[in-house]
Scaffold this motif. Structure first.
Motif, PDB file in Angstrom:
ATOM      1  N   LEU A  20       0.822  -1.206   0.000  1.00  0.00           N
ATOM      2  CA  LEU A  20       0.000   0.000   0.000  1.00  0.00           C
ATOM      3  C   LEU A  20       0.861   1.263   0.000  1.00  0.00           C
ATOM      4  O   LEU A  20       0.554   2.239  -0.687  1.00  0.00           O
ATOM      5  CB  LEU A  20      -0.934   0.007   1.218  1.00  0.00           C
ATOM      6  CG  LEU A  20      -2.126  -0.959   1.177  1.00  0.00           C
ATOM      7  CD1 LEU A  20      -2.868  -0.922   2.508  1.00  0.00           C
ATOM      8  CD2 LEU A  20      -3.064  -0.605   0.028  1.00  0.00           C
ATOM      9  N   ALA A  21       1.945   1.221   0.773  1.00  0.00           N
ATOM     10  CA  ALA A  21       2.848   2.375   0.816  1.00  0.00           C
ATOM     11  C   ALA A  21       3.473   2.609  -0.552  1.00  0.00           C
ATOM     12  O   ALA A  21       3.604   3.765  -1.000  1.00  0.00           O
ATOM     13  CB  ALA A  21       3.933   2.147   1.859  1.00  0.00           C
ATOM     14  N   TRP A  22       3.872   1.534  -1.232  1.00  0.00           N
ATOM     15  CA  TRP A  22       4.412   1.673  -2.592  1.00  0.00           C
ATOM     16  C   TRP A  22       3.358   2.216  -3.546  1.00  0.00           C
ATOM     17  O   TRP A  22       3.642   3.076  -4.382  1.00  0.00           O
ATOM     18  CB  TRP A  22       4.909   0.310  -3.080  1.00  0.00           C
ATOM     19  CG  TRP A  22       5.218   0.274  -4.545  1.00  0.00           C
ATOM     20  CD1 TRP A  22       6.332   0.750  -5.163  1.00  0.00           C
ATOM     21  CD2 TRP A  22       4.384  -0.261  -5.574  1.00  0.00           C
ATOM     22  NE1 TRP A  22       6.248   0.554  -6.528  1.00  0.00           N
ATOM     23  CE2 TRP A  22       5.060  -0.076  -6.806  1.00  0.00           C
ATOM     24  CE3 TRP A  22       3.127  -0.881  -5.583  1.00  0.00           C
ATOM     25  CZ2 TRP A  22       4.529  -0.488  -8.021  1.00  0.00           C
ATOM     26  CZ3 TRP A  22       2.601  -1.296  -6.793  1.00  0.00           C
ATOM     27  CH2 TRP A  22       3.292  -1.098  -7.986  1.00  0.00           C
ATOM     28  N   ARG A  23       2.138   1.728  -3.401  1.00  0.00           N
ATOM     29  CA  ARG A  23       1.054   2.159  -4.300  1.00  0.00           C
ATOM     30  C   ARG A  23       0.676   3.613  -4.073  1.00  0.00           C
ATOM     31  O   ARG A  23       0.429   4.362  -5.030  1.00  0.00           O
ATOM     32  CB  ARG A  23      -0.161   1.261  -4.076  1.00  0.00           C
ATOM     33  CG  ARG A  23      -1.269   1.423  -5.088  1.00  0.00           C
ATOM     34  CD  ARG A  23      -0.902   0.797  -6.398  1.00  0.00           C
ATOM     35  NE  ARG A  23      -1.982   0.888  -7.371  1.00  0.00           N
ATOM     36  CZ  ARG A  23      -1.874   0.501  -8.624  1.00  0.00           C
ATOM     37  NH1 ARG A  23      -0.734  -0.020  -9.058  1.00  0.00           N
ATOM     38  NH2 ARG A  23      -2.885   0.614  -9.464  1.00  0.00           N
ATOM     39  N   TRP A  24       0.628   4.014  -2.810  1.00  0.00           N
ATOM     40  CA  TRP A  24       0.221   5.380  -2.465  1.00  0.00           C
ATOM     41  C   TRP A  24       1.389   6.355  -2.427  1.00  0.00           C
ATOM     42  O   TRP A  24       1.180   7.547  -2.215  1.00  0.00           O
ATOM     43  CB  TRP A  24      -0.488   5.393  -1.107  1.00  0.00           C
ATOM     44  CG  TRP A  24      -1.779   4.639  -1.100  1.00  0.00           C
ATOM     45  CD1 TRP A  24      -2.557   4.319  -2.172  1.00  0.00           C
ATOM     46  CD2 TRP A  24      -2.458   4.109   0.060  1.00  0.00           C
ATOM     47  NE1 TRP A  24      -3.669   3.619  -1.769  1.00  0.00           N
ATOM     48  CE2 TRP A  24      -3.643   3.482  -0.402  1.00  0.00           C
ATOM     49  CE3 TRP A  24      -2.189   4.105   1.423  1.00  0.00           C
ATOM     50  CZ2 TRP A  24      -4.544   2.865   0.448  1.00  0.00           C
ATOM     51  CZ3 TRP A  24      -3.078   3.484   2.276  1.00  0.00           C
ATOM     52  CH2 TRP A  24      -4.248   2.883   1.804  1.00  0.00           C
ATOM     53  N   LYS A  25       2.621   5.818  -2.577  1.00  0.00           N
ATOM     54  CA  LYS A  25       3.838   6.653  -2.566  1.00  0.00           C
ATOM     55  C   LYS A  25       3.985   7.423  -1.248  1.00  0.00           C
ATOM     56  O   LYS A  25       4.216   8.630  -1.221  1.00  0.00           O
ATOM     57  CB  LYS A  25       3.856   7.619  -3.762  1.00  0.00           C
ATOM     58  CG  LYS A  25       3.847   6.910  -5.104  1.00  0.00           C
ATOM     59  CD  LYS A  25       4.030   7.888  -6.246  1.00  0.00           C
ATOM     60  CE  LYS A  25       3.918   7.190  -7.589  1.00  0.00           C
ATOM     61  NZ  LYS A  25       4.875   6.084  -7.760  1.00  0.00           N
ATOM     62  N   ILE A  26       3.812   6.700  -0.144  1.00  0.00           N
ATOM     63  CA  ILE A  26       4.011   7.285   1.181  1.00  0.00           C
ATOM     64  C   ILE A  26       4.968   6.372   1.946  1.00  0.00           C
ATOM     65  O   ILE A  26       5.167   5.209   1.576  1.00  0.00           O
ATOM     66  CB  ILE A  26       2.679   7.451   1.957  1.00  0.00           C
ATOM     67  CG1 ILE A  26       2.017   6.086   2.183  1.00  0.00           C
ATOM     68  CG2 ILE A  26       1.742   8.388   1.225  1.00  0.00           C
ATOM     69  CD1 ILE A  26       0.762   6.168   3.034  1.00  0.00           C
ATOM     70  N   PRO A  27       5.593   6.856   3.027  1.00  0.00           N
ATOM     71  CA  PRO A  27       6.536   6.019   3.786  1.00  0.00           C
ATOM     72  C   PRO A  27       5.891   4.736   4.287  1.00  0.00           C
ATOM     73  O   PRO A  27       4.838   4.754   4.917  1.00  0.00           O
ATOM     74  CB  PRO A  27       6.953   6.929   4.947  1.00  0.00           C
ATOM     75  CG  PRO A  27       6.726   8.316   4.447  1.00  0.00           C
ATOM     76  CD  PRO A  27       5.531   8.235   3.551  1.00  0.00           C
ATOM     77  N   ALA A  28       6.553   3.609   4.015  1.00  0.00           N
ATOM     78  CA  ALA A  28       5.999   2.300   4.397  1.00  0.00           C
ATOM     79  C   ALA A  28       5.851   2.165   5.901  1.00  0.00           C
ATOM     80  O   ALA A  28       4.908   1.547   6.392  1.00  0.00           O
ATOM     81  CB  ALA A  28       6.898   1.184   3.853  1.00  0.00           C
ATOM     82  N   ILE A  29       6.786   2.741   6.643  1.00  0.00           N
ATOM     83  CA  ILE A  29       6.770   2.598   8.093  1.00  0.00           C
ATOM     84  C   ILE A  29       5.526   3.251   8.702  1.00  0.00           C
ATOM     85  O   ILE A  29       5.007   2.810   9.730  1.00  0.00           O
ATOM     86  CB  ILE A  29       8.063   3.199   8.700  1.00  0.00           C
ATOM     87  CG1 ILE A  29       8.382   2.539  10.037  1.00  0.00           C
ATOM     88  CG2 ILE A  29       8.004   4.702   8.783  1.00  0.00           C
ATOM     89  CD1 ILE A  29       9.007   1.202   9.912  1.00  0.00           C
ATOM     90  N   VAL A  30       5.002   4.290   8.047  1.00  0.00           N
ATOM     91  CA  VAL A  30       3.788   4.953   8.537  1.00  0.00           C
ATOM     92  C   VAL A  30       2.591   4.018   8.401  1.00  0.00           C
ATOM     93  O   VAL A  30       1.773   3.876   9.316  1.00  0.00           O
ATOM     94  CB  VAL A  30       3.545   6.269   7.764  1.00  0.00           C
ATOM     95  CG1 VAL A  30       2.220   6.888   8.169  1.00  0.00           C
ATOM     96  CG2 VAL A  30       4.685   7.246   8.008  1.00  0.00           C
ATOM     97  N   VAL A  31       2.493   3.359   7.256  1.00  0.00           N
ATOM     98  CA  VAL A  31       1.374   2.439   7.029  1.00  0.00           C
ATOM     99  C   VAL A  31       1.464   1.259   7.992  1.00  0.00           C
ATOM    100  O   VAL A  31       0.456   0.821   8.558  1.00  0.00           O
ATOM    101  CB  VAL A  31       1.362   1.952   5.568  1.00  0.00           C
ATOM    102  CG1 VAL A  31       0.146   1.066   5.318  1.00  0.00           C
ATOM    103  CG2 VAL A  31       1.367   3.126   4.606  1.00  0.00           C
ATOM    104  N   MET A  32       2.673   0.733   8.193  1.00  0.00           N
ATOM    105  CA  MET A  32       2.838  -0.385   9.122  1.00  0.00           C
ATOM    106  C   MET A  32       2.466   0.019  10.547  1.00  0.00           C
ATOM    107  O   MET A  32       1.884  -0.767  11.302  1.00  0.00           O
ATOM    108  CB  MET A  32       4.271  -0.907   9.073  1.00  0.00           C
ATOM    109  CG  MET A  32       4.599  -1.660   7.803  1.00  0.00           C
ATOM    110  SD  MET A  32       6.214  -2.483   7.850  1.00  0.00           S
ATOM    111  CE  MET A  32       7.313  -1.093   7.663  1.00  0.00           C
ATOM    112  N   LEU A  33       2.809   1.249  10.917  1.00  0.00           N
ATOM    113  CA  LEU A  33       2.454   1.748  12.246  1.00  0.00           C
ATOM    114  C   LEU A  33       0.944   1.777  12.425  1.00  0.00           C
ATOM    115  O   LEU A  33       0.401   1.305  13.432  1.00  0.00           O
ATOM    116  CB  LEU A  33       3.041   3.152  12.433  1.00  0.00           C
ATOM    117  CG  LEU A  33       2.679   3.891  13.718  1.00  0.00           C
ATOM    118  CD1 LEU A  33       3.259   3.174  14.919  1.00  0.00           C
ATOM    119  CD2 LEU A  33       3.197   5.328  13.669  1.00  0.00           C
ATOM    120  N   VAL A  34       0.242   2.309  11.439  1.00  0.00           N
ATOM    121  CA  VAL A  34      -1.224   2.404  11.512  1.00  0.00           C
ATOM    122  C   VAL A  34      -1.855   1.013  11.543  1.00  0.00           C
ATOM    123  O   VAL A  34      -2.744   0.728  12.353  1.00  0.00           O
ATOM    124  CB  VAL A  34      -1.759   3.219  10.320  1.00  0.00           C
ATOM    125  CG1 VAL A  34      -3.287   3.177  10.283  1.00  0.00           C
ATOM    126  CG2 VAL A  34      -1.275   4.661  10.393  1.00  0.00           C
TER     127      VAL A  34
END
Length: 625
Positions: A20-34
């Motif tokens: 999802l982070a790659w798809r949305w172009k946002i930091p992966a660690i943020v998505v994993m945190l959420v």
């Protein structure tokens, strides 16, 4: 809920967050945190301590050791040339400064005891390679600041752990009858032994690999087991000194010339992605909202102090006299996200300090997690815009690396340059590279597969590679080499030349190299057509001039790629049906027709769309003009 289901859930959530982070172009660690917070304390679906019990701590510790070892493998000493002085200062001066400043802030602002504040101060030296690596990959930071942040993160991980160990050992002195001299001697001995074990382990592995004592299929398993053994042995003498041992082991191996090291490194990268995802999901799921809510205004002020004063001040003081421009100092001073290691070590020493009688140490794990969460979000979302603002982004628009200098590649480079995208032609033959140097095209003279090329070329400015030499096997080798870095869907090459195809039973498999671009265009055909006067032309499509119109006007055209207004690039390959939208610009190899040829085709097309006489008699509208 079975343990197998929990393992599947952790894996699916971790890798799903990465995707999802790659798809949305946002930091992966943020998505994993959420995601970790959602399946953990929010819904209660995953409760790590309830599932794993006493195994949770050693599982996380082993994963952190593997992550640090893989990080050490990526640290090439040759790449440190531009950033060597800065990295040394950040480790030797910056690390102790962060420790002192964070300890003082923790005691006087956060209200922590000296024991808890000093342990937390040591932990905060760690900037987190598990967070830095994905951020650098996504932000495309220029090489020097990127290498500074990368080296600091990996080298400071064991340094921060050892600082926390020293603070913990001093706390033991304060809260028990142990003498200071014995404690310090024990620690220095542990550090020396950990360094020696890491070096010795790497040396033995290198020797075994070079002499062929380990079969190919066992190289990766032996490497993994060796990392776990090298991590465990020093820990028996000094807590967490194994982190130093595995980092040293990785660096020694990474800077050797062992055969198959690239394959081992890539496999380790895959394992690291899995481990980082799983560990961060577990740590986020293990957070207690009630404990986080208990953090008062003093703890919040301490977090802000760490974020806006401790890290920037330590970096600026340590980088005095390095000659780095202000923009790079600002980026390095601001970007210091903490990650898995910081939370893991805080949880480890927090519990041990509580057992010693340091009551406020119970707040260390949630406080460390709060710092990780804040730095991950703020630094993760600010790195790319700040790098763009300070002109430290490798390039705003990604371009193409062309391997092979010839008339076709020169025409291709000129056409791509006209779209505003960076391009470079690389060739190891001076005569061929000289033929394109006078056309205002960036060139690289040398072997593109060498380590020197990786050091000399700013690879972050490219997102695709196309191999266009007259050697089909070399083209395939280039694509195999750069496939893991750019993605298999971003490496292209000429199709095998007509005279080299032969019997299909004797051909190399197409999966060995890159995609055959230009609808299977080969070297001989490309050069013949360029010599015959064909050209590479850009054509803008629109609603009034569609792809069907273009095909009708250019029946012999070989479409190379299509560029959208949003900057996306689609490449025509042999095994895909190519269709273009009305807002795209086509790049194609076409005959260089005269104006008379173009006018004749235009008249023919107009005649095809002109109403017939019977239509006129029925009152059909006449075309304009």
């Amino acid at each position: 809920m079975t343990t197998l289901f929990i393992f599947c859930l952790i894996g699916a959530c971790g890798i799903g967050a990465q995707w999802l982070a790659w798809r949305w172009k946002i930091p992966a660690i943020v998505v994993m945190l959420v995601v970790g917070l959602l399946i953990g304390p929010t819904t209660g679906v995953l409760q790590p301590h309830a599932v794993f019990g006493n195994l949770l701590e050693p599982l996380i510790a082993a994963a952190v050791a593997m992550i640090l070892f893989e990080g050490g493998l990526t640290l090439h000493l040759a790449r440190l040339a531009d950033a060597e002085a800065a990295v040394k200062r950040l480790v030797i001066i910056g690390g102790p400064l962060v420790w002192v400043l964070a300890t003082l802030s923790g005691h006087y602002i956060g209200g922590l005891s000296w024991a808890s504040a000093s342990v937390l101060g040591g932990i905060l030296i760690v900037t987190g390679p598990t967070v830095i690596m994905p951020l650098l990959r996504q932000a495309s930071l220029k090489r020097r600041p990127a290498e500074i942040l990368r080296w600091e993160a990996i080298v400071n991980d064991p340094v921060g752990a050892l600082a926390a160990v020293l603070a913990f050992e001093l706390a033991i002195v304060s809260y028990s009858s142990h003498s200071l001299s014995i404690t310090l001697g024990h620690m220095l001995l542990g550090i020396a032994i950990a360094t020696a074990i890491g070096y010795l382990g790497a040396w033995l592995l290198i020797l075994a690999l070079r002499k062929g004592h380990i079969p190919e299929y066992l190289k990766v398993p032996v490497m993994i087991v060796s990392v776990l053994v090298i991590y465990t042995i020093p820990n028996a003498l000094l807590h967490e000194s194994g982190l130093l041992a595995v980092t040293v082991m990785g660096m020694v191996l990474g800077n050797s010339s062992v055969a198959s090291l690239d394959e081992i490194r890539r496999f380790k990268e895959n394992i690291t992605v899995l481990l980082v995802s799983a560990v961060f999901i577990l740590l986020a799921a293990d957070v207690d909202f009630a404990t986080l809510a208990s953090l008062g205004w003093r703890e919040v002020l301490f977090v802000l102090m760490v974020l806006f004063v401790v890290r920037p001040l330590a970096v600026f003081l340590s980088l005095i006299g390095t000659g780095l421009p202000l923009s790079e100092k600002l980026i390095v001073g601001w970007i210091g996200p903490r990650g898995v290691v910081a939370v893991a070590i805080a949880g480890l020493f927090g519990g041990r300090l509580v057992d010693l009688g340091v009551e406020d140490a119970a707040i260390l794990p949630p406080l460390a997690f709060a710092i990780v969460a804040v730095t991950v979000v703020l630094h993760g979302f600010s790195l790319e815009p700040l790098s763009r603002h300070f002109n430290l982004k490798s390039t705003a628009v990604k371009g193409l690396l062309i391997v092979g200098a010839n008339p076709f590649s020169r025409k291709l480079a000129e056409a791509i340059q006209s779209t505003g995208r960076p391009v470079m032609i690389a060739d190891r033959n001076w005569k061929r590279i000289r033929s394109v140097r006078g056309h205002d095209i960036p060139c690289y003279f040398g072997e593109i597969l060498s380590e020197e090329a990786e050091l000399d070329i700013e690879m972050n400015q490219f997102d695709s590679v196309v191999a266009l030499t007259d050697n089909d096997d070399y083209n395939a080798l280039v694509c195999v080499n750069y496939g893991p870095e750019f993605g298999r869907h971003r490496v292209f090459q000429f199709a095998p030349s007509r005279g080299d195809i032969g019997d299909s039973a004797h051909k190399a498999p197409e999966t060995l190299g890159g995609y055959y671009f230009g609808n299977g265009l080969d070297y001989d055909t490309a050069i013949e057509r360029i010599n015959a006067g064909w050209c590479l032309r850009l054509t803008r499509l629109s609603k009034s001039y569609t792809f069907e119109d273009y095909r009708r006007d250019n029946p012999e055209a070989r479409v190379i790629s299509a560029y959208s207004e949003g900057g996306n690039v689609r490449v025509m390959t042999r095994d895909t049906r190519f269709e273009a939208d009305s807002d795209e610009t086509l790049l194609a190899l076409v005959p260089d027709d005269t104006s008379a040829d173009k006018a004749r085709r235009y008249e023919a097309r107009q005649a095809d769309t002109r109403p017939s006489a019977s239509d006129d008699e029925q009152g059909s509208p006449q075309p304009d003009g």
